[in-house]
Every structure is written in structure tokens, then in C-alpha cells.
Write an enzyme that holds these catalytic residues in place. Structure first.
Site, PDB file in Angstrom:
ATOM      1  N   LYS A 131     -39.367 -49.300  37.704  1.00 33.83           N
ATOM      2  CA  LYS A 131     -38.567 -50.165  36.833  1.00 33.83           C
ATOM      3  C   LYS A 131     -39.483 -51.160  36.118  1.00 33.83           C
ATOM      4  O   LYS A 131     -40.378 -51.754  36.730  1.00 33.83           O
ATOM      5  CB  LYS A 131     -37.538 -50.906  37.694  1.00 33.83           C
ATOM      6  CG  LYS A 131     -36.570 -51.809  36.948  1.00 33.83           C
ATOM      7  CD  LYS A 131     -35.649 -52.471  37.972  1.00 33.83           C
ATOM      8  CE  LYS A 131     -34.598 -53.357  37.318  1.00 33.83           C
ATOM      9  NZ  LYS A 131     -33.720 -53.965  38.349  1.00 33.83           N
ATOM     10  N   SER A 206     -28.854 -53.088  37.736  1.00 30.04           N
ATOM     11  CA  SER A 206     -29.807 -53.236  36.648  1.00 30.04           C
ATOM     12  C   SER A 206     -30.925 -52.188  36.658  1.00 30.04           C
ATOM     13  O   SER A 206     -31.695 -52.085  35.704  1.00 30.04           O
ATOM     14  CB  SER A 206     -30.438 -54.631  36.701  1.00 30.04           C
ATOM     15  OG  SER A 206     -31.208 -54.788  37.890  1.00 30.04           O
ATOM     16  N   SER A 207     -31.025 -51.423  37.742  1.00 24.16           N
ATOM     17  CA  SER A 207     -32.048 -50.376  37.803  1.00 24.16           C
ATOM     18  C   SER A 207     -31.510 -49.077  37.213  1.00 24.16           C
ATOM     19  O   SER A 207     -31.745 -47.979  37.741  1.00 24.16           O
ATOM     20  CB  SER A 207     -32.507 -50.168  39.254  1.00 24.16           C
ATOM     21  OG  SER A 207     -32.945 -51.377  39.830  1.00 24.16           O
ATOM     22  N   ILE A 227     -30.368 -57.122  43.965  1.00 25.64           N
ATOM     23  CA  ILE A 227     -29.863 -58.361  44.569  1.00 25.64           C
ATOM     24  C   ILE A 227     -28.371 -58.219  44.864  1.00 25.64           C
ATOM     25  O   ILE A 227     -27.898 -58.535  45.947  1.00 25.64           O
ATOM     26  CB  ILE A 227     -30.097 -59.576  43.657  1.00 25.64           C
ATOM     27  CG1 ILE A 227     -31.601 -59.829  43.461  1.00 25.64           C
ATOM     28  CG2 ILE A 227     -29.427 -60.824  44.243  1.00 25.64           C
ATOM     29  CD1 ILE A 227     -31.902 -60.925  42.462  1.00 25.64           C
ATOM     30  N   GLY A 228     -27.626 -57.708  43.875  1.00 22.11           N
ATOM     31  CA  GLY A 228     -26.178 -57.600  44.024  1.00 22.11           C
ATOM     32  C   GLY A 228     -25.635 -56.237  43.664  1.00 22.11           C
ATOM     33  O   GLY A 228     -24.520 -56.120  43.155  1.00 22.11           O
ATOM     34  N   GLY A 229     -26.436 -55.187  43.881  1.00 18.70           N
ATOM     35  CA  GLY A 229     -25.978 -53.837  43.577  1.00 18.70           C
ATOM     36  C   GLY A 229     -26.839 -53.123  42.557  1.00 18.70           C
ATOM     37  O   GLY A 229     -26.487 -52.037  42.093  1.00 18.70           O
ATOM     38  N   SER A 230     -27.967 -53.693  42.182  1.00 18.49           N
ATOM     39  CA  SER A 230     -28.771 -53.176  41.073  1.00 18.49           C
ATOM     40  C   SER A 230     -29.455 -51.851  41.342  1.00 18.49           C
ATOM     41  O   SER A 230     -29.898 -51.177  40.414  1.00 18.49           O
ATOM     42  CB  SER A 230     -29.823 -54.206  40.654  1.00 18.49           C
ATOM     43  OG  SER A 230     -29.227 -55.281  39.973  1.00 18.49           O
TER      44      SER A 230
END
Length: 240
Positions: A131, A206-207, A227-230
Site C-alpha cells: 500500500k 482504505s487498503s 485501524i477501523g476495517g481498512s
């Protein structure tokens, strides 16, 4: 000095990405003009049977063959470069490929194996995608912001140092959303990364570049951040 518009900055980044893909040999095939919603079957139609075979293997299989010399890292790396380049044209998931560096590293791995009779490390010669958010010395680290397009990482992130020391080959960097904190992967720099199973849907974020690339087998192992589901969101969305 006149400030460049955001469109000019984005075009420069995208032109650079396309130039790196143009360095892949043989040339990456063009995507069909009329893409289907589900593009997961196109690589098997557009790449060579050998490339499809290599990129269809799981990391454990590839590593076993690389460590014994049954496969060469150069051949495997080039197959993944070609499939990653094609994946970019199908779902817009790559920010750059590192052809010269990757093949130089792959050759080093092959030569080390030939000279010593043993692998370089537990990840000997394995191509790994990354990434773009993860710092790679001397390369862009922009967090998806137009205003940060010229920022470069001063050093490699620790995870990359550890993986490099284990023997891997870094060959592709993947898209991220602006500011990262988003469950969709879109930025003014590179546009929207779409889902390989349905191009009308998101790859997640985000990934999301990693998720889409792995979903198309343009990578066998990719590094993202969460962090929160990325990582969890793209993994679920893209069937990884």
C-alpha cells in the site's frame, strides 16, 4: 512561479504510473474497450498460460518452489508485474510498479540460491505488493492528498525492512483514499479503485488497492494498514 492546478498534479502522477507499467516486458496487454462488470476472468484470457499458472499459486507453494530452485524469482516476479499491470487497467488499483528494482532484487535472490544452495530467507524471492501509505525510501508518501504529491519517505517503514531482510521482492505499490480514513478507495490523485467482481461497486478501503490487486491475483501477498476495517473491508469486498 505559477501554481499547478490539482488536475495537472494528478495527471503527472498518473502519467508516471503509466510510464512504470510501460517498462514491463513483454508489454502488458490492453484491457478490452467494453469491460464487463466482473473482470476476474480476463487475466486468464489475456496473459500467457505460464503467467496464469504462476500467479494462481498461493504464497506457500511459490516459496517452496523458489527455495528449492524449482522456480526462479525473476520469472515469478515478472509474471506478477504483468498481472499487476493488467489489474491496474481493469480496476485502477496501482500507483506504480518498480520494474528495474524488483527484477534486480529477484536476480540477486536467484544468484544467491545458485551460489549457496540455500534460500536468502523465509520469504526468499517472493513478490510482495505494498500500500502506498507505507513508507518506501525515496518514493512518494502522499496519503492521497494532491497537496502532498511531492512528499517522499525519508526511510523504509520497519515492516518493509523486516520483510526485505526475510528475502522478499517489492514490485508494486497500490492505491489508497485521500486521508486514508474511508471504506472506499478514491482520491483526486488517482481516481476510484473499483471492485474486480463488480466494477460498479467499491473495492473497499482504505487498503482497497491491495484488496483489488489480490482479488485479481496481481499479487499473492500484499501489505496494507488497518485501524477501523481498512484491511478487513477490502478483503471481504474483493473475496480475499
Amino acid at each position: 512561479m505559477q501554481m499547478k492546478s490539482w488536475q495537472e498534479v494528478a495527471q503527472r502522477a498518473q502519467t508516471y504510473r503509466d510510464q512504470t507499467i510501460a517498462e514491463i516486458s513483454p508489454t502488458v496487454p490492453d484491457a478490452p474497450a467494453d469491460l464487463p462488470q466482473n473482470v476476474t476472468q480476463l487475466p486468464s484470457q489475456l496473459l500467457s498460460p505460464r503467467e496464469v499458472e504462476l500467479t494462481g499459486m498461493v504464497p506457500e507453494e511459490i516459496l517452496a518452489a523458489l527455495s528449492t530452485g524449482k522456480l526462479s524469482s525473476v520469472e515469478v516476479t515478472n509474471a506478477f508485474l504483468r498481472r499487476a499491470g493488467l489489474a491496474q487497467r481493469l480496476v485502477n488499483c496501482v500507483t506504480e510498479v518498480m520494474v528495474l528494482k524488483a527484477l534486480e532484487r529477484a536476480r540477486y535472490c536467484d544468484e544467491y540460491r545458485a551460489k549457496t544452495g540455500k534460500p536468502l530467507g523465509p520469504l526468499h524471492g517472493l513478490p510482495i505488493s505494498v500500500k502506498e501509505h507505507i513508507g518506501m525510501k525515496g518514493l512518494n508518501q502522499n496519503c492521497g492528498f494532491i497537496a502532498w504529491a511531492d512528499r517522499v519517505a525519508p526511510e523504509d517503514a520497519l515492516i518493509l525492512t523486516l520483510l526485505h531482510n526475510a528475502g522478499c521482492v517489492f514490485y508494486a505499490r497500490t492505491t489508497e483514499p485521500q486521508c486514508l480514513m474511508h471504506l472506499e478507495t478514491a482520491s483526486n490523485l488517482y481516481g476510484v479503485t473499483v471492485n474486480p467482481y463488480n466494477r460498479s461497486l467499491t473495492s473497499g478501503g482504505s487498503s482497497g488497492g491491495e484488496g483489488a490487486l489480490l482479488g485479481l491475483r496481481g499479487s499473492c501477498l500484499g501489505i496494507g494498514t488497518d485501524i477501523g476495517g481498512s484491511i478487513r473491508s477490502p478483503a471481504a469486498n474483493c473475496g480475499v
